[in-house]
Scaffold this motif. Structure first.
Motif, short mmCIF file in Angstrom:
data_model
loop_
_atom_site.label_atom_id
_atom_site.label_comp_id
_atom_site.label_asym_id
_atom_site.label_seq_id
_atom_site.Cartn_x
_atom_site.Cartn_y
_atom_site.Cartn_z
N THR A 1 0.84 -1.21 0.00
CA THR A 1 0.00 0.00 0.00
C THR A 1 0.87 1.25 0.00
O THR A 1 0.59 2.22 -0.71
N GLN A 2 1.95 1.20 0.77
CA GLN A 2 2.88 2.33 0.85
C GLN A 2 3.56 2.57 -0.51
O GLN A 2 3.85 3.71 -0.87
N LEU A 3 3.78 1.49 -1.26
CA LEU A 3 4.49 1.62 -2.53
C LEU A 3 3.57 2.03 -3.68
O LEU A 3 4.04 2.45 -4.74
N ASP A 4 2.25 1.93 -3.46
CA ASP A 4 1.29 2.26 -4.52
C ASP A 4 1.35 3.72 -4.95
O ASP A 4 0.89 4.07 -6.04
N GLN A 5 1.92 4.57 -4.11
CA GLN A 5 2.03 6.00 -4.45
C GLN A 5 3.08 6.26 -5.54
O GLN A 5 3.11 7.34 -6.12
N PHE A 6 3.94 5.25 -5.79
CA PHE A 6 5.02 5.44 -6.76
C PHE A 6 4.69 4.78 -8.11
O PHE A 6 3.93 3.82 -8.16
N ASP A 7 5.27 5.35 -9.17
CA ASP A 7 5.21 4.67 -10.48
C ASP A 7 6.18 3.49 -10.50
O ASP A 7 5.87 2.42 -11.02
#
Lengths: 211, 211
Positions: free
Chosen positions: A58-64
């Motif tokens: 979930t934390q990584l979903d903000q990145f491309d």
């Protein structure tokens, strides 16, 4: 693009961070220690202070794109464990995951792993665990179908150095114009950022050599 | 001995639990759902209610042996992820870790994996991910030097059934007296408990067949 780098203060992470910033990307470094993060990446660096094993999908979903540049040379089993943790966290997520591997899981001309040669060297016991776990890292990636992953292998000599000129390869060990297998951190970072901007190797591993 | 079983309510977990109890061991089942745990293992069963990915090495140190019988047939990538989580958690711990694998990572006569045959079957796409991830599970285990692990592979037909008579093998697919590759959950549980009581296969994978 919005890019996250795990292990951003290491040799590879730092080179990737600088290359990505130079290309105008929005870059965030995942670091364990904020003071060290600011020291290595600059006081204006965007940082997330987090243990690699606490990072969630979930934390990584903000990145491309998120690059796993975590590298522990004294406990190389942790490199495999961080990779498997990140794979588990990003199954069925959209974020593109980029993994940095060594030369161990590259192939020799006969199709065997470079690790299979490295382990025969006289002093291998002292350092061969890192390429050995690198082979397992590649095996895990090759079995992964539900993560948008790409991996890059370095060469036998992988040292801190500037971006100059570099040549891409696929699965085999490469040799620069001097006949030796080497790549600098700057050239590897250049190849990674090229691939992030213009993807050619989806769900695949490739490699890069100094020219 | 004090034995923990992860995935204790599945076909394998239940057979292991009953075999261990019958042999007088002190057995604890790790389950996700307490009601289901009591339903399957009995109202007097010792249970720890925990998600497999929340299990820590410290928690496992209370056991002599922990058996990973977690098996997700619809999301078999989770079998690999639970295995890598447990490996990460138990590196440099004393607890003996026992992993249950399928027949996919067994070897055929020519040295290739049984998985390499299974994937050629007409309907393979529907179910071949489980043996495929099984191969990766074995590859991860074979690269692991800092966990006291043992693994057992089942046979091509692995079904719920009683303990009768069984024969051990090492890395190759086996055939019972009827010429087919099969083992019951009861016979596999018998072989696992024999190995726990009298270890022969440390840091190794072995297999078992119905007689």
């Amino acid at each position: 693009m919005k890019i996250g780098i795990i292990g951003a203060t290491g040799m590879t992470g730092k080179a990737l961070y600088n290359e990505a910033i130079n290309r105008g990307h929005d870059v965030t470094g995942f670091v364990r220690n904020e003071t060290r993060g600011k020291d290595v990446l600059g006081s204006d660096a965007q940082l997330i202070v987090e243990d690699a094993f606490a990072i969630t999908g979930t934390q990584l979903d903000q990145f491309d794109v998120v690059i796993d540049a975590f590298a522990n040379h004294t406990e190389p089993e942790q490199n495999l464990d961080v990779l498997t943790h990140l794979i588990h966290q990003t199954r069925h997520h959209d974020v593109r995951m980029f993994f940095i591997l060594g030369a161990g899981p590259l192939l020799q001309e006969d199709g065997s792993y470079v690790y299979d040669f490295l382990k025969t060297l006289p002093d291998a016991a002292a350092w061969v665990d890192e390429p050995r776990y690198g082979v397992t890292e590649l095996q895990v990636l090759l079995s992964t179908r539900d993560v948008n992953w790409t991996a890059i292998s370095a060469q036998n000599e992988y040292t801190e150095g500037p971006k100059t000129e570099y040549v891409l390869g696929k699965d085999h060990l490469m040799h620069a114009s001097d006949g030796k297998s080497h790549v600098t951190s700057g050239n590897l970072a250049g190849a990674v950022m090229d691939e992030i901007e213009q993807p050619q190797f989806k769900m695949a591993r490739f490699t890069v050599s100094d020219k």
